[in-house]
Motif scaffolding. Structure first.
Motif, PDB file in Angstrom:
ATOM      1  N   LEU A  61       8.837   7.779  -9.420  1.00  0.00           N
ATOM      2  CA  LEU A  61       8.073   6.831 -10.235  1.00  0.00           C
ATOM      3  C   LEU A  61       8.897   5.590 -10.543  1.00  0.00           C
ATOM      4  O   LEU A  61       8.389   4.459 -10.500  1.00  0.00           O
ATOM      5  CB  LEU A  61       7.623   7.501 -11.537  1.00  0.00           C
ATOM      6  N   GLY A  62      10.172   5.780 -10.883  1.00  0.00           N
ATOM      7  CA  GLY A  62      11.039   4.632 -11.132  1.00  0.00           C
ATOM      8  C   GLY A  62      11.196   3.764  -9.910  1.00  0.00           C
ATOM      9  O   GLY A  62      11.151   2.524  -9.993  1.00  0.00           O
ATOM     10  N   TRP A  63      11.368   4.403  -8.747  1.00  0.00           N
ATOM     11  CA  TRP A  63      11.533   3.674  -7.489  1.00  0.00           C
ATOM     12  C   TRP A  63      10.276   2.874  -7.143  1.00  0.00           C
ATOM     13  O   TRP A  63      10.344   1.656  -6.865  1.00  0.00           O
ATOM     14  CB  TRP A  63      11.857   4.667  -6.381  1.00  0.00           C
ATOM     15  N   THR A  64       9.117   3.523  -7.163  1.00  0.00           N
ATOM     16  CA  THR A  64       7.896   2.843  -6.736  1.00  0.00           C
ATOM     17  C   THR A  64       7.433   1.792  -7.743  1.00  0.00           C
ATOM     18  O   THR A  64       6.941   0.728  -7.354  1.00  0.00           O
ATOM     19  CB  THR A  64       6.771   3.868  -6.511  1.00  0.00           C
ATOM     20  N   SER A  65       7.593   2.076  -9.039  1.00  0.00           N
ATOM     21  CA  SER A  65       7.133   1.107 -10.042  1.00  0.00           C
ATOM     22  C   SER A  65       7.933  -0.179  -9.977  1.00  0.00           C
ATOM     23  O   SER A  65       7.363  -1.284 -10.035  1.00  0.00           O
ATOM     24  CB  SER A  65       7.218   1.715 -11.442  1.00  0.00           C
ATOM     25  N   PRO A 109       0.807  -1.232   0.000  1.00  0.00           N
ATOM     26  CA  PRO A 109       0.000   0.000   0.000  1.00  0.00           C
ATOM     27  C   PRO A 109       0.838   1.279   0.000  1.00  0.00           C
ATOM     28  O   PRO A 109       0.482   2.265  -0.657  1.00  0.00           O
ATOM     29  CB  PRO A 109      -0.828  -0.131   1.290  1.00  0.00           C
ATOM     30  N   PHE A 110       1.966   1.270   0.701  1.00  0.00           N
ATOM     31  CA  PHE A 110       2.843   2.438   0.715  1.00  0.00           C
ATOM     32  C   PHE A 110       3.373   2.744  -0.681  1.00  0.00           C
ATOM     33  O   PHE A 110       3.330   3.887  -1.144  1.00  0.00           O
ATOM     34  CB  PHE A 110       4.003   2.205   1.684  1.00  0.00           C
ATOM     35  N   TYR A 111       3.870   1.709  -1.359  1.00  0.00           N
ATOM     36  CA  TYR A 111       4.385   1.904  -2.715  1.00  0.00           C
ATOM     37  C   TYR A 111       3.292   2.413  -3.646  1.00  0.00           C
ATOM     38  O   TYR A 111       3.503   3.330  -4.444  1.00  0.00           O
ATOM     39  CB  TYR A 111       4.939   0.585  -3.264  1.00  0.00           C
ATOM     40  N   LEU A 112       2.111   1.797  -3.562  1.00  0.00           N
ATOM     41  CA  LEU A 112       1.043   2.143  -4.492  1.00  0.00           C
ATOM     42  C   LEU A 112       0.569   3.583  -4.293  1.00  0.00           C
ATOM     43  O   LEU A 112       0.380   4.320  -5.263  1.00  0.00           O
ATOM     44  CB  LEU A 112      -0.128   1.174  -4.332  1.00  0.00           C
ATOM     45  N   LEU A 113       0.360   3.997  -3.054  1.00  0.00           N
ATOM     46  CA  LEU A 113      -0.119   5.354  -2.795  1.00  0.00           C
ATOM     47  C   LEU A 113       0.898   6.408  -3.259  1.00  0.00           C
ATOM     48  O   LEU A 113       0.525   7.447  -3.820  1.00  0.00           O
ATOM     49  CB  LEU A 113      -0.429   5.527  -1.306  1.00  0.00           C
ATOM     50  N   LEU A 114       2.178   6.133  -3.044  1.00  0.00           N
ATOM     51  CA  LEU A 114       3.206   7.062  -3.500  1.00  0.00           C
ATOM     52  C   LEU A 114       3.254   7.107  -5.029  1.00  0.00           C
ATOM     53  O   LEU A 114       3.404   8.180  -5.634  1.00  0.00           O
ATOM     54  CB  LEU A 114       4.560   6.641  -2.931  1.00  0.00           C
ATOM     55  N   PHE A 115       3.101   5.944  -5.663  1.00  0.00           N
ATOM     56  CA  PHE A 115       3.072   5.875  -7.127  1.00  0.00           C
ATOM     57  C   PHE A 115       1.900   6.675  -7.675  1.00  0.00           C
ATOM     58  O   PHE A 115       2.052   7.448  -8.641  1.00  0.00           O
ATOM     59  CB  PHE A 115       2.977   4.412  -7.564  1.00  0.00           C
ATOM     60  N   ILE A 116       0.723   6.515  -7.079  1.00  0.00           N
ATOM     61  CA  ILE A 116      -0.474   7.227  -7.537  1.00  0.00           C
ATOM     62  C   ILE A 116      -0.267   8.743  -7.438  1.00  0.00           C
ATOM     63  O   ILE A 116      -0.590   9.494  -8.370  1.00  0.00           O
ATOM     64  CB  ILE A 116      -1.698   6.797  -6.707  1.00  0.00           C
TER      65      ILE A 116
END
Length: 483
Positions: free
Chosen positions: A388-392, A355-362
């Protein structure tokens, strides 16, 4: 949580009791060497697609075709990039990793030579060769995932898979700059000669050094394999002491496997993972693919060379994200397993940080659209590109590592299914993005796609709750079928 089956299936297939031979006979250094080799091969999966982008106007002029028509070569590449691993992945799960690697890389070398020599009055031949080029290159990601599943336990798999993904994820960031420089200085044919030379070196490396790792053939690495599956120079595992196969080896030498990977789409936990991964990948790929075209309009003072360099922040984010995510996955696995005991599930251990990765990506996707909409300073979207590169890649590493965990003996087939979904969605989204931004504007277009990604969040909680039950029922059904 007592009604949720513990992670016995994963644990029993990925560890051995004390006094039995280990899951893999390769040392940590040897495993990293294997991962480095398959990461190098994985680098050449997206490279031919992305190194080609800057030369499209030049190739259109050379073949006397419109740019839109030349873009068909991009479409067919993406189509075959999704389809071909569905063949080669399952074949490697049955016949071995080495022979499929050698065949695929040879096809890539041959087709790239053909493209370098392609007559400019034969557009049909260019299309055909792009199909073969994609068919040869695309499967190296599925093959690499299979190799990592062969040699690593869940406890260490996150780190290895994170480093492996650097290869395929860095190519889209580096390749446009390389392709632009080669096309401008040496002509568009130099791009394909560059691919030929680089892939030939990789093919030589695989032929000389990569051992056969398929567990149904080599067990934990201590079982002799047929001569045609042996590396020419066995520098990896050459000091291993030969021993009789353990029960773990016997189980992994004789799994019931199907050459039909489409059956994996009937597994609800796999379907959730590939859907999640595919949508996030498609959105991020679209942003990456349109950096040069968007920046050229919004920041007209930037030269072609500088536009190529604008891909590098995304690559830097992927390097950071891959390193951090791999270590975090291994750390979370060990911590949660020690804390949960018999109630441990691999799904919760892998997806707890999702969830942390996804929310930051969004947030970054939406921010990207509005930064371009309002013509913000170029530094702002470049900073967002790092995140974006980090979270994706963090999301991709997490979901694909879990896919390997739950489909141990079919890891290449599972990765091929993920590849089919994400490439198909990326092809559709790339074809739509120009029309969407024209009608809706950049800000609302990426707000829309950020909203679509937000709808994925419940899927992760569903996977954490229901995944162990779905997997448990599947394991029981497969054991009953084998009995």
């Amino acid at each position: 949580m007592t009604d949720v089956p513990p992670d016995e299936a994963v644990r029993s297939s990925n560890s051995s009791p004390v006094n039995e031979v280990p899951y893999s006979i390769y040392s940590r250094k040897e495993k990293w060497l294997i991962v480095a080799m398959v990461a190098l091969a994985g680098f050449y999966s997206p490279l031919p697609a992305n190194i080609y982008f800057p030369a499209i106007p030049t190739i259109a002029k050379a073949f006397n075709k419109s740019t839109d028509l030349i873009n068909q070569t991009v479409t067919v590449y993406l189509v075959f990039q999704g389809i071909s691993p569905m063949l080669w992945g399952p074949v490697s799960d049955r016949r071995g990793r080495r022979p499929v690697y050698l065949v695929c890389l040879s096809i890539l070398v041959g087709s790239s030579i053909g493209m370098a020599l392609c007559p400019t009055d034969s557009f049909w031949l260019l299309l055909l060769l792009r199909c073969f080029q994609s068919g040869g290159s695309a499967s190296t990601i599925a093959l690499g995932a299979g190799v990592i599943g062969d040699i690593s336990t869940p406890k260490e798999r996150g780190g290895y898979f994170g480093m492996f993904n650097l290869g395929p994820m860095l190519a889209p960031c580096i390749a446009p700059a390389v392709g632009g420089a080669l096309s401008q200085s040496l002509g568009w044919r130099a791009i394909f000669w560059f691919i030929v030379i680089m892939v030939a070196l990789c093919l030589l490396c695989i032929a000389l050094f990569l051992p056969e790792t398929l567990r149904s053939v080599a067990g934990n690495g201590s079982i002799p394999v047929p001569r045609h599956l042996r590396p020419a120079i066995p520098v990896v595992g050459r000091k291993a002491v030969m021993s009789s196969p353990s029960s773990d080896d016997i189980l992994n030498r004789n799994p019931k496997q199907s050459l039909n990977p489409f059956i994996l789409f009937t597994y609800p936990d796999v379907l959730v993972l590939v859907t999640f991964t595919g949508i996030v990948y498609a959105v991020n790929y679209t942003i990456t693919a349109t950096i040069s075209s968007s920046f050229a309009i919004i920041y007209p003072s930037l030269s072609e060379t500088v536009l190529g360099l604008c891909y590098l922040p995304s690559g830097a984010g992927m390097i950071i994200g891959s390193s951090l995510t791999g270590k975090m996955l291994d750390w979370e696995y060990a911590r949660i397993k020690a804390k949960k005991g018999d109630n441990f599930t691999i799904e919760y251990a892998r997806l707890r940080i999702m969830p942390f990765y996804l929310l930051l990506f969004i947030g970054c996707v939406i921010g990207w659209g509005w930064c371009l909409e309002f013509n913000s300073h170029v530094a702002v979207p470049l900073i967002l590109a790092v995140i974006l590169g980090w979270t994706s890649i963090g999301i991709l590493n997490t979901t694909m590592t879990l896919n390997i965990d739950i489909l141990q003996t079919r890891s290449s087939g599972a990765t091929a299914c993920t590849n089919l979904v994400r490439c198909s969605l990326a092809a559709v989204l790339v074809s739509l993005i120009d029309r969407m931004t024209t009608r809706m504007g950049l800000g609302w277009t990426y707000t829309f796609w950020g909203g679509i990604c937000a709808l994925l969040l419940p899927l992760m909680f569903l996977e954490m709750k229901m995944g162990p039950r779905w997997r448990g029922k599947r394991d029981l059904a497969e054991k009953a079928e084998e009995a």
